[in-house]
Design an enzyme around this catalytic site. Structure first.
Site, PDB file in Angstrom:
ATOM      1  N   GLU A  51       0.764  -1.190   0.137  1.00  0.00           N
ATOM      2  CA  GLU A  51      -0.187  -0.030   0.231  1.00  0.00           C
ATOM      3  C   GLU A  51       1.278   1.353  -0.078  1.00  0.00           C
ATOM      4  O   GLU A  51       1.939   1.495   1.022  1.00  0.00           O
ATOM      5  CB  GLU A  51      -1.136  -0.142   1.510  1.00  0.00           C
ATOM      6  N   LEU A  86     -11.493   0.593  -2.816  1.00  0.00           N
ATOM      7  CA  LEU A  86     -12.409  -0.571  -4.114  1.00  0.00           C
ATOM      8  C   LEU A  86     -11.866  -0.311  -5.457  1.00  0.00           C
ATOM      9  O   LEU A  86     -12.672  -0.847  -6.176  1.00  0.00           O
ATOM     10  CB  LEU A  86     -13.267  -1.121  -3.514  1.00  0.00           C
ATOM     11  N   SER A  87     -11.841   0.996  -5.824  1.00  0.00           N
ATOM     12  CA  SER A  87     -11.362   2.074  -7.153  1.00  0.00           C
ATOM     13  C   SER A  87     -12.483   1.772  -8.246  1.00  0.00           C
ATOM     14  O   SER A  87     -12.909   0.977  -9.308  1.00  0.00           O
ATOM     15  CB  SER A  87      -9.974   0.997  -7.639  1.00  0.00           C
ATOM     16  N   SER A  88     -13.143   2.268  -7.134  1.00  0.00           N
ATOM     17  CA  SER A  88     -14.853   2.600  -8.704  1.00  0.00           C
ATOM     18  C   SER A  88     -13.916   3.493  -8.893  1.00  0.00           C
ATOM     19  O   SER A  88     -14.731   3.328 -10.181  1.00  0.00           O
ATOM     20  CB  SER A  88     -15.743   3.398  -7.682  1.00  0.00           C
ATOM     21  N   SER A  89     -13.113   4.338  -8.938  1.00  0.00           N
ATOM     22  CA  SER A  89     -12.680   5.812 -10.045  1.00  0.00           C
ATOM     23  C   SER A  89     -12.293   5.087 -11.236  1.00  0.00           C
ATOM     24  O   SER A  89     -11.946   5.240 -12.318  1.00  0.00           O
ATOM     25  CB  SER A  89     -12.305   6.610  -9.530  1.00  0.00           C
ATOM     26  N   GLU A 119      -7.185  10.811 -14.196  1.00  0.00           N
ATOM     27  CA  GLU A 119      -6.659  11.148 -12.919  1.00  0.00           C
ATOM     28  C   GLU A 119      -6.096  12.160 -12.391  1.00  0.00           C
ATOM     29  O   GLU A 119      -6.210  12.164 -11.974  1.00  0.00           O
ATOM     30  CB  GLU A 119      -6.857   9.516 -12.585  1.00  0.00           C
ATOM     31  N   ASP A 133      -4.407   1.183  -9.446  1.00  0.00           N
ATOM     32  CA  ASP A 133      -6.094   0.177 -10.167  1.00  0.00           C
ATOM     33  C   ASP A 133      -6.592   0.312 -11.561  1.00  0.00           C
ATOM     34  O   ASP A 133      -6.551  -1.207 -11.943  1.00  0.00           O
ATOM     35  CB  ASP A 133      -6.653   1.150  -9.322  1.00  0.00           C
TER      36      ASP A 133
HETATM   37  C1  GLA Z   1      -5.260   4.622  -4.404  1.00  0.00           C
HETATM   38  C2  GLA Z   1      -4.688   4.879  -4.857  1.00  0.00           C
HETATM   39  C3  GLA Z   1      -3.480   3.772  -5.446  1.00  0.00           C
HETATM   40  C4  GLA Z   1      -2.246   3.597  -4.842  1.00  0.00           C
HETATM   41  C5  GLA Z   1      -3.622   3.354  -3.474  1.00  0.00           C
HETATM   42  C6  GLA Z   1      -2.136   3.401  -1.948  1.00  0.00           C
HETATM   43  O1  GLA Z   1      -6.040   3.324  -4.698  1.00  0.00           O
HETATM   44  O2  GLA Z   1      -5.259   5.213  -6.566  1.00  0.00           O
HETATM   45  O3  GLA Z   1      -2.333   4.517  -6.784  1.00  0.00           O
HETATM   46  O4  GLA Z   1      -1.612   4.667  -4.682  1.00  0.00           O
HETATM   47  O5  GLA Z   1      -3.893   4.306  -2.726  1.00  0.00           O
HETATM   48  O6  GLA Z   1      -2.237   1.783  -1.902  1.00  0.00           O
END
Ligand code: GLA
Length: 376
Positions: free
Chosen positions: A19, A110-113, A145, A157
């Protein structure tokens, strides 16, 4: 939607370990999850985009020849940003009507973007008959982004949303973009616990962490000229040359350097089916994110603590950027029900918030959805 349309979908992700390492040229280990954004696309005569969001029940229109397309602080920044960056990098787009729907929970870490960016990019490329390879698509979505939305995120992501693989985690070298697929054992489940909180400072604190890492690199590079990112620094070098760093910058560097080492060790553990070791590394990762990197929060810490008390849990940690969002838990199959019931009940007792717990399946990356299995 007219009858002549095509549908593309892109998944969200959960990060198992690694992370805040991606923007330090380091290692990450995400998996794509079975939650998606779907984009239906059909061509328009004029060079315009007409974008409808089913989730927000709203439509917007933009002109692809408008030189002043800019961020509005609105859901449409993601698809419009992708279109703007595709064009800026020389890909001429045809006009399109897009209909977007997603079931990746927004603001849950959870990266909806990334899912909306990647699904839009796939749809726009196909609609314009452009052949763009997946690595480039990932980089273009990240740029959208960074430059359009204004979040200085790394590549993790967007990359996993394009390169995910069923039943596999993916270890990515964020410098070379080389990756390795790692098997997830059949008798364990990935459980995601959504704390249902997203703290306000997330975006600004993220950019601040990034700047602190850059400050660390700048200082260390005076002594170590080959260092261009924290990826290049060992713990011994940090101890030797980082003594004059402000304490907070030192701790940020300490997290990133130790986290990179943990990802490599975790990949080794997974290859050897050593889940106890994998879980131990997850616990260390959480602690380091909480104490050194300071991106956890009381809800995430509580969720992790509650999970650890349940039998059959190998590991638990926060996942994603932090300041709320979700935890990821590696749980033996036969303990999943007990986990759900106890963690949900005990979390609610303390916080008065009802958490959402998803058992997720590692899924394949983005692609076109054929009419037969179309759910968008
Ligand atoms: C967000 C960012 C990623 C990453 C995480 C942390 O999800 O979009 O690029 O840096 O935080 O690991």
């Amino acid at each position: 939607m007219p009858t002549e349309f095509r549908t593309f979908r892109a998944p969200g992700r959960v990060n198992l370990i690694g992370e805040h390492t991606d923007y330090n040229d380091g290692f990450v280990m995400p998996a794509a999850i079975d939650a998606w954004t779907w984009v239906k696309v059909s061509p328009l005569e004029q060079r315009k985009l007409q974008i409808y969001s089913k989730n927000f029940e709203e439509e917007i229109k933009v002109d692809l020849d408008d030189p002043n397309l800019a961020r509005r602080g609105h859901w449409s920044d993601y698809p419009v940003g992708v279109a703007a960056i595709l064009q800026k990098s020389g890909h001429r787009l045809r006009g399109a009507r897009l209909q977007i729907r997603g079931d990746v929970p927004i603001g849950s870490g959870l990266s909806s973007s990334a899912a909306i960016e990647v699904a839009t990019a796939c749809a726009l490329a196909a609609n314009s008959e452009l052949k763009i390879d997946r690595r480039e698509l990932a980089l273009l979505c990240q740029r959208a982004e960074n430059e359009f939305v204004g979040a200085h995120v790394g590549i993790m992501d967007q990359f996993i949303s394009l390169f995910g693989h069923a039943r596999k985690a993916l270890m990515l070298d964020c410098r070379s973009l080389e990756f390795k697929l790692l098997p997830l054992p059949d008798n364990v489940r990935l459980l995601i616990c959504n704390t249902m909180v997203k703290h306000e400072l997330a975006a600004s604190a993220y950019n601040e962490r990034r700047a602190q890492c850059e400050a660390g690199v700048k200082h260390l590079a005076q002594f170590l000229p080959n260092v261009t990112a924290l990826r290049d620094v060992t713990l011994e070098q940090l101890e030797q040359f980082g003594r004059d760093l402000p304490d907070v910058v030192y701790r940020r560097c300490h997290h990133v350097i130790t986290e990179n080492a943990r990802v490599l060790a975790a990949a080794h553990a997974l290859e050897h089916q050593d889940l106890d070791e994998f879980g131990r590394l997850m616990a260390e990762s959480h602690q380091s994110l909480r104490d050194d990197y300071e991106v956890s929060c009381k809800e995430l810490d509580l969720m992790v603590e509650l999970a650890r008390q349940i039998e059959g849990v190998y590991g638990a940690r926060m996942t994603g950027g932090g300041f709320g969002g979700s935890t990821v838990n590696l749980v033996r199959e036969e303990h999943v029900e007990e986990f759900r019931e106890r963690v949900a009940r005990e979390y609610e007792q303390v916080t008065k918030l009802k958490p959402e717990i998803y058992a997720c399946v590692a899924s394949e990356g983005a692609g076109e959805v054929l009419a037969a299995d179309e759910r968008g």
